[in-house]
Write a protein that holds these residues in place. Sequence first.
Motif, mmCIF file in Angstrom:
data_model
loop_
_atom_site.group_PDB
_atom_site.id
_atom_site.type_symbol
_atom_site.label_atom_id
_atom_site.label_comp_id
_atom_site.label_asym_id
_atom_site.label_seq_id
_atom_site.Cartn_x
_atom_site.Cartn_y
_atom_site.Cartn_z
ATOM 1 N N LEU A 199 43.260 -18.892 -52.114
ATOM 2 C CA LEU A 199 44.515 -19.812 -52.037
ATOM 3 C C LEU A 199 44.258 -20.465 -53.754
ATOM 4 O O LEU A 199 45.261 -20.574 -54.094
ATOM 5 N N ILE A 200 42.971 -20.934 -54.173
ATOM 6 C CA ILE A 200 43.009 -21.688 -55.137
ATOM 7 C C ILE A 200 43.146 -20.559 -56.546
ATOM 8 O O ILE A 200 43.835 -21.154 -57.320
ATOM 9 N N ASP A 201 42.667 -19.469 -56.397
ATOM 10 C CA ASP A 201 42.567 -18.695 -57.351
ATOM 11 C C ASP A 201 43.933 -18.143 -57.632
ATOM 12 O O ASP A 201 44.611 -17.905 -58.814
ATOM 13 N N GLY A 202 44.702 -18.122 -56.660
ATOM 14 C CA GLY A 202 46.234 -17.680 -56.800
ATOM 15 C C GLY A 202 47.117 -18.818 -57.020
ATOM 16 O O GLY A 202 48.147 -18.555 -57.372
ATOM 17 N N GLY A 203 46.651 -19.981 -57.118
ATOM 18 C CA GLY A 203 47.418 -21.284 -57.674
ATOM 19 C C GLY A 203 48.211 -21.967 -56.564
ATOM 20 O O GLY A 203 49.117 -22.585 -56.682
ATOM 21 N N PHE A 204 47.934 -21.604 -55.346
ATOM 22 C CA PHE A 204 48.463 -22.200 -54.015
ATOM 23 C C PHE A 204 47.814 -23.227 -53.880
ATOM 24 O O PHE A 204 48.432 -24.147 -52.738
ATOM 25 N N ALA A 205 46.681 -23.815 -54.193
ATOM 26 C CA ALA A 205 46.320 -24.932 -54.139
ATOM 27 C C ALA A 205 45.149 -25.367 -54.917
ATOM 28 O O ALA A 205 44.645 -24.569 -55.473
ATOM 29 N N ASP A 206 44.802 -26.779 -54.899
ATOM 30 C CA ASP A 206 43.715 -27.217 -55.713
ATOM 31 C C ASP A 206 42.445 -27.750 -55.074
ATOM 32 O O ASP A 206 41.553 -27.422 -55.623
ATOM 33 N N ASN A 207 42.903 -28.110 -53.794
ATOM 34 C CA ASN A 207 41.584 -28.406 -53.049
ATOM 35 C C ASN A 207 41.749 -28.176 -51.682
ATOM 36 O O ASN A 207 42.581 -28.410 -50.756
ATOM 37 N N VAL A 208 40.701 -27.195 -51.086
ATOM 38 C CA VAL A 208 40.650 -26.852 -49.895
ATOM 39 C C VAL A 208 39.504 -27.058 -49.126
ATOM 40 O O VAL A 208 38.307 -26.751 -49.830
ATOM 41 N N VAL A 209 39.314 -27.596 -47.797
ATOM 42 C CA VAL A 209 37.988 -27.481 -47.191
ATOM 43 C C VAL A 209 37.949 -26.319 -46.228
ATOM 44 O O VAL A 209 38.802 -26.120 -45.381
ATOM 45 N N ALA A 210 36.490 -25.717 -46.255
ATOM 46 C CA ALA A 210 36.469 -24.760 -45.214
ATOM 47 C C ALA A 210 35.360 -25.278 -44.506
ATOM 48 O O ALA A 210 34.372 -25.590 -44.824
ATOM 49 N N ILE A 258 46.345 -32.900 -42.406
ATOM 50 C CA ILE A 258 46.327 -32.230 -43.457
ATOM 51 C C ILE A 258 46.885 -30.591 -42.900
ATOM 52 O O ILE A 258 46.472 -30.326 -41.803
ATOM 53 N N PRO A 259 47.464 -29.910 -43.689
ATOM 54 C CA PRO A 259 48.057 -28.484 -43.623
ATOM 55 C C PRO A 259 46.688 -27.759 -42.967
ATOM 56 O O PRO A 259 45.778 -27.843 -43.714
ATOM 57 N N PHE A 260 46.901 -27.006 -41.773
ATOM 58 C CA PHE A 260 45.506 -26.342 -41.402
ATOM 59 C C PHE A 260 45.926 -24.981 -40.995
ATOM 60 O O PHE A 260 46.870 -24.648 -40.292
ATOM 61 N N PHE A 261 44.825 -24.262 -41.351
ATOM 62 C CA PHE A 261 44.739 -22.693 -40.780
ATOM 63 C C PHE A 261 43.543 -22.701 -39.999
ATOM 64 O O PHE A 261 42.504 -22.916 -40.204
ATOM 65 N N ILE A 318 43.790 -33.552 -50.238
ATOM 66 C CA ILE A 318 43.456 -31.892 -49.701
ATOM 67 C C ILE A 318 44.461 -31.017 -49.438
ATOM 68 O O ILE A 318 45.513 -31.653 -48.521
ATOM 69 N N ASN A 319 45.026 -29.883 -49.822
ATOM 70 C CA ASN A 319 45.996 -29.334 -49.794
ATOM 71 C C ASN A 319 45.726 -28.365 -48.293
ATOM 72 O O ASN A 319 46.894 -28.323 -47.724
ATOM 73 N N TYR A 320 44.488 -27.954 -48.029
ATOM 74 C CA TYR A 320 44.581 -27.149 -46.585
ATOM 75 C C TYR A 320 43.279 -27.277 -46.164
ATOM 76 O O TYR A 320 42.248 -27.406 -46.883
ATOM 77 N N GLY A 374 28.866 -27.287 -40.422
ATOM 78 C CA GLY A 374 28.775 -27.473 -41.784
ATOM 79 C C GLY A 374 30.238 -26.835 -42.552
ATOM 80 O O GLY A 374 31.079 -26.174 -42.040
ATOM 81 N N GLY A 375 30.270 -27.470 -43.822
ATOM 82 C CA GLY A 375 31.591 -27.213 -44.486
ATOM 83 C C GLY A 375 31.457 -27.541 -46.109
ATOM 84 O O GLY A 375 30.465 -28.156 -46.490
ATOM 85 N N ALA A 376 32.778 -26.962 -46.639
ATOM 86 C CA ALA A 376 32.529 -27.256 -48.149
ATOM 87 C C ALA A 376 33.988 -27.524 -48.652
ATOM 88 O O ALA A 376 34.807 -26.984 -48.004
ATOM 89 N N LEU A 377 33.937 -28.268 -49.698
ATOM 90 C CA LEU A 377 35.247 -28.701 -50.252
ATOM 91 C C LEU A 377 35.299 -27.627 -51.390
ATOM 92 O O LEU A 377 34.447 -27.768 -52.451
ATOM 93 N N LEU A 378 36.333 -26.673 -51.654
ATOM 94 C CA LEU A 378 36.390 -25.973 -52.844
ATOM 95 C C LEU A 378 37.674 -26.371 -53.631
ATOM 96 O O LEU A 378 38.592 -27.075 -53.257
ATOM 97 N N SER A 379 37.498 -26.470 -54.960
ATOM 98 C CA SER A 379 38.483 -26.940 -55.908
ATOM 99 C C SER A 379 38.753 -26.223 -57.154
ATOM 100 O O SER A 379 37.899 -25.538 -57.589
#
Length: 339
Positions: free
Chosen positions: A125-136, A103-106, A79-81, A171-176
């Motif tokens: 972040l993912i669309d911009g190419g800065f991450a592959d996997n982000v948890v919200a 894990i890096p945290f915002f 997980i990148n962020y 509640g949360g989701a993993l974006l990839s």
Amino acid sequence: MAGKRLGKQTIKLQNPPSIVSTAVIAGPKEGEGPLRLYFDAIIDDEMWGEKSWERAESKLVRETFGRILNKAGKAPSEINYIIAGDLLNQCIASTFGLRESEIPFFGVFGACSTMAESLSLGAMLIDGGFADNVVAITSSHFCSAERQFRFPLELGTQRTPTSQWTVTASGGALLSSEGSGPYITHVTTGKIVDMGIKDANNMGAAMAPAAADTIYAHFQDTGYAPERYDLIVTGDLGAVGKSICEDLLKREGYYMGGVYNDCGIMIFDRRKQDVHAGGSGCGCSASVFSGYIYQEMKKGNLNKVLFVATGALLSPASSQQGESIPGIAHAVAVSRTLS
């Protein structure tokens, strides 16, 4: 040049991220509601074995995060962020719940709009190419919110008809960058809208203008109409705010019809459960999105959804100083497929 922008407030993602897993852990009252079968787990009591409600809320976040990773077959190192926030002062439910993740945290604060805000930022972040996997991820807890924003529960204070019940849930989701959908295709970022409402027991009226403003902006920027979506869902205006939002959009020529609902109405049975105008809190829209909406999209029962989480940007300090309650709403468009 910002080539992905549509109009003033919306972006169209060129590489739409996939939502590969979600999880929801809900409280006992929520577990008695109509969406109980969409929750991964329902806790037995509000303390959940902890010494305080606040610690219980942090545990909700921590355990929900673990379930998101397990369902996706991901290790924390992949997980990148993490993007997270909640209602408590300095977002302590999120920070204490996730402090051992490494894990890096915002940390973000959008009040009850935090889930849509986190999904928006993660998708970009993912669309911009800065991450592959982000948890919200986000959370709320009825007892911790009442203690901070309103009255001690021990007082047994009578609630007004316009008041809403803060949802106990995370509640949360993993974006990839990889996955078979559903996909986040558009993000419409809301503006702060303040119509002068000062009643902290009427959050729906305070947030409804912001919800209508963001939905209107989405339609104007994209050229879409309500009929494009199988479901347009705000969270969490409750019965009072939903009616106001519908009226405001009708003035602009948009008739929401049968496609519009609200997370604060969906999560409870207002006829059988004493929640007055409905549900509220960060965990309200997060649990409806990560539970009901995601699962119905995976089943193919929903194809296109506009998720518009709403937040009331107040604090105990601002209320004590007689300030009004600004509102905010952020929208993400989610599509089951990219065809």
